[in-house]
Motif scaffolding. Structure first.
Motif, PDB file in Angstrom:
ATOM      1  N   GLY A  67       0.780  -1.221   0.000  1.00  0.00           N
ATOM      2  CA  GLY A  67       0.000   0.000   0.000  1.00  0.00           C
ATOM      3  C   GLY A  67       0.809   1.267   0.000  1.00  0.00           C
ATOM      4  N   ASP A  68       0.112   2.384  -0.149  1.00  0.00           N
ATOM      5  CA  ASP A  68       0.659   3.739  -0.116  1.00  0.00           C
ATOM      6  C   ASP A  68       1.967   3.857  -0.905  1.00  0.00           C
ATOM      7  N   HIS A  70       4.997   5.248  -2.874  1.00  0.00           N
ATOM      8  CA  HIS A  70       5.742   6.476  -3.077  1.00  0.00           C
ATOM      9  C   HIS A  70       6.686   6.254  -4.270  1.00  0.00           C
ATOM     10  N   GLU A 130       8.402  -1.092   5.386  1.00  0.00           N
ATOM     11  CA  GLU A 130       8.583   0.012   4.445  1.00  0.00           C
ATOM     12  C   GLU A 130       9.892  -0.204   3.700  1.00  0.00           C
ATOM     13  N   VAL A 261      -4.654   1.831  -1.286  1.00  0.00           N
ATOM     14  CA  VAL A 261      -4.622   3.031  -0.445  1.00  0.00           C
ATOM     15  C   VAL A 261      -5.949   3.050   0.285  1.00  0.00           C
ATOM     16  N   THR A 263      -8.789   4.173   3.380  1.00  0.00           N
ATOM     17  CA  THR A 263      -9.314   5.081   4.380  1.00  0.00           C
ATOM     18  C   THR A 263     -10.618   4.488   4.888  1.00  0.00           C
ATOM     19  N   LEU A 304      -0.556   0.020   5.942  1.00  0.00           N
ATOM     20  CA  LEU A 304      -0.374   1.417   6.309  1.00  0.00           C
ATOM     21  C   LEU A 304       1.025   1.646   6.880  1.00  0.00           C
ATOM     22  N   ARG A 305       1.545   2.830   6.650  1.00  0.00           N
ATOM     23  CA  ARG A 305       2.882   3.178   7.106  1.00  0.00           C
ATOM     24  C   ARG A 305       2.889   3.579   8.582  1.00  0.00           C
ATOM     25  N   GLN A 308       0.778   6.357  10.374  1.00  0.00           N
ATOM     26  CA  GLN A 308      -0.645   6.095  10.593  1.00  0.00           C
ATOM     27  C   GLN A 308      -0.908   5.226  11.823  1.00  0.00           C
ATOM     28  N   ARG A 319      -3.809  11.914   4.416  1.00  0.00           N
ATOM     29  CA  ARG A 319      -2.452  11.951   3.897  1.00  0.00           C
ATOM     30  C   ARG A 319      -2.496  12.258   2.406  1.00  0.00           C
ATOM     31  N   LEU A 321      -0.688  11.646  -1.552  1.00  0.00           N
ATOM     32  CA  LEU A 321       0.166  10.868  -2.449  1.00  0.00           C
ATOM     33  C   LEU A 321       0.258  11.587  -3.791  1.00  0.00           C
TER      34      LEU A 321
END
Length: 545
Positions: A67-68, A70, A130, A261, A263, A304-305, A308, A319, A321
């Motif tokens: 997820g998320d 970068h 991560e 991602v 929520t 989630l990182r 969070q 957040r 992105l």
């Protein structure tokens, strides 16, 4: 069953010493109150480490996820659970060493990163890794090892570099997956789609009881344990419910295929809660203990990182992105900071209470973060996408003067909505797109400068993803189709089947494909495209493709 009957007595006693404001703002005290004994020790002795040879059953029953993304990193997730439907997941309260690998091919002949992580019992043996120093805009494959066991292979990808010119990006949006309402067939099809990232817009699980036959799934080949046949209240309840949901093979397939991602909306905690206000009449400290449990389990079970990770009943989920110069995503949290619903919630005639300018959907800090981000020239992108939970555009119930609107949606917070629209206009945001879930139907809406005037300027588009399963099979034309479309001329598309939506963002236009299945109460339904709409860059508004 109430929280007072189920939370440990020492936590309830301690919680009474905190009023709601102090409980929410004194995060150090809240963290100490809620599950302080369940945070892994740092720089001190902690749980003993489990010998990997003692893992005699497959610990990867809940699959893998990422997820998320970068430009140079991605978050990898798994949770060890040899027996996922048991409170301890079949593991002792000991640390487990987990090795991970990231490769450029799914056979792992070109491994680019590898390492070791620790699955802590305090976090239900979940793993959040991560991985940094990666190439931007690249597909990678990953897997985990624990003892002699190897996880399924996951596929992920990094985001493009922040200054990269990106010609296209395809996203998917999903929401609302009540296990007891049907099969997650939509996820099986989504796993086969060629998308860059999936946005989950809330209601990943439901707090409601699931009976032995899985509700509308009507199992004949299995019996679910009685632990699921009750509402989730405690940390153990929420952890077990995630185990049930994440054991679904279709959901596992989608997580393994694409980075997510996420929520939340309300059901990850409790139906229609608002900030620190519960749906039902329970003491605030009791609800905040429940919220802390729900937030803790959410983080443990999502890719989630570290920023969070919750502290007690507080979790920073909003957040931002970036995907090159093409798209920016401002992911909102419209539950944790909102004012209580006006007029007792439900569909009501709008009035002074709902229209009070002090009311907020996002809270002041999140609203300021969003508007300041739009004003920052360094973070501008062609498409400004806002993934969030509840319907943003106005929805009148009928075309008469006696219409009602939903007090749980942005219609119940019109001043808050207007501040967002004014902020977008002041920042020169030209291509605003709101992604929404919650309502178990697919909508395509034009966002108007003034919803009271159908001829006013269109300032953005809203794409509402239908549910994965919530609401059972649904109908192509729901019962209120005629009244809702007549009352809301900015509503360009309305469909009540289950499924998901994909949005292909390009340099000249964006195309939304509403993908639906005819049934979820029986497995295996094919997927079709119910409709496709296009919005042109620089010219907001949806037109049929």
């Amino acid at each position: 069953m109430t929280t007072a009957q189920t939370h440990p007595a020492e936590l309830r006693a301690a919680a009474r010493h905190f009023d709601r404001r102090r409980f929410l703002t004194a995060t150090g005290a809240a963290a100490a109150l809620a599950f302080a004994v369940q945070v892994p020790a740092v720089g001190a002795a902690s749980a003993a480490e489990l010998d990997g040879h003692r893992l005699t059953e497959d610990p990867f029953t809940l699959g893998v996820a990422s997820g998320d993304p970068h430009p140079g990193s991605v978050l990898l997730w798994t949770r060890l659970a040899p027996r996922p439907f048991e409170p301890d997941s079949g593991l002792p309260r000991e640390r487990v060493a987990v090795r991970w690998e990231l490769a450029r091919d799914e056979r792992f002949t070109r491994v680019v990163r590898r390492g070791r992580a620790t699955a802590h019992p305090e976090f239900q043996h979940s793993v959040h890794v991560e991985v940094d120093h990666l190439d931007p805009a690249r597909v990678y494959y990953f897997r985990f090892r624990a003892g002699g066991w190897i996880s399924p292979v996951g596929r992920t990808r990094t985001a493009p570099a922040a200054d990269a010119r990106v010609s296209g990006l395809t996203i998917a949006a999903v929401s609302c997956q009540a296990y007891h309402d049907g099969y997650f067939t939509a996820y099986r099809h989504l796993a086969q789609e060629d998308v860059d990232v999936v946005f989950h817009l809330g209601d990943y699980l439901y707090e409601y009881a699931v009976n032995a036959t899985g509700g509308a799934r009507a199992y004949t080949d299995r019996r679910l344990p009685a632990v699921f046949n009750r509402e989730t209240v405690t940390l153990e309840d929420y952890r077990l419910r995630y185990a049930l949901y994440k054991s679904d093979p279709d959901l596992m397939a989608a997580h393994a295929a694409h980075p997510f991602v996420v929520t939340w909306d309300d059901h990850e905690t409790e139906n229609n809660y608002a900030g620190g206000t519960p749906e039902n009449d329970v003491p605030p400290e009791e609800f905040l203990l429940r919220r802390a449990a729900a937030y803790r389990a959410y983080w443990e079970n999502q890719p989630l990182r570290a920023p969070q990770r919750p502290e007690g009943p507080d979790m920073r989920l909003y957040r931002r992105l970036r995907f090159g110069r093409l798209a920016r995503f401002d992911i909102l949290d419209t539950r944790q900071y909102r004012s209580d619903q006006a007029y007792g919630d439900g569909w009501r005639v709008p009035g002074p209470e709902s229209e009070d300018p002090s009311r907020t959907m996002t809270g002041a800090a999140q609203e300021r973060w969003l508007l300041d981000g739009w004003r920052d020239p360094a973070s501008r992108a062609l498409w400004n996408v806002v993934p969030q939970q509840v319907v943003f555009s106005e929805r009148r119930s009928n075309p008469t003067a006696a219409y009602t609107v939903s007090m749980d949606s942005w219609d119940g917070y019109p001043a808050s909505r207007q501040r967002i629209l004014d902020g977008a206009a002041a920042a020169g945001v030209e291509n605003l797109m709101v992604l929404t879930g919650d309502v178990h139907v697919g909508y395509g809406l034009d966002i108007k400068a003034d919803f009271r005037d159908p001829s006013s300027r269109t300032v953005g588009t809203e794409i509402v993803a239908t549910s994965v399963s919530s609401g059972k099979d649904g109908a192509e034309r729901p019962a209120n189709y005629d009244s809702l479309t007549a009352a809301n001329p900015h509503l360009k598309f309305y469909n009540g089947r289950r499924g998901y939506v994909t949005v292909a963002l390009g340099e000249r236009s964006a195309r939304a494909d509403f993908r639906t299945v005819a049934a979820v109460t029986t497995p295996g339904a094919p997927v079709t495209t119910a409709a496709s709409y296009v919005t042109e860059a620089g010219a907001p508004g949806l037109t049929p493709a």
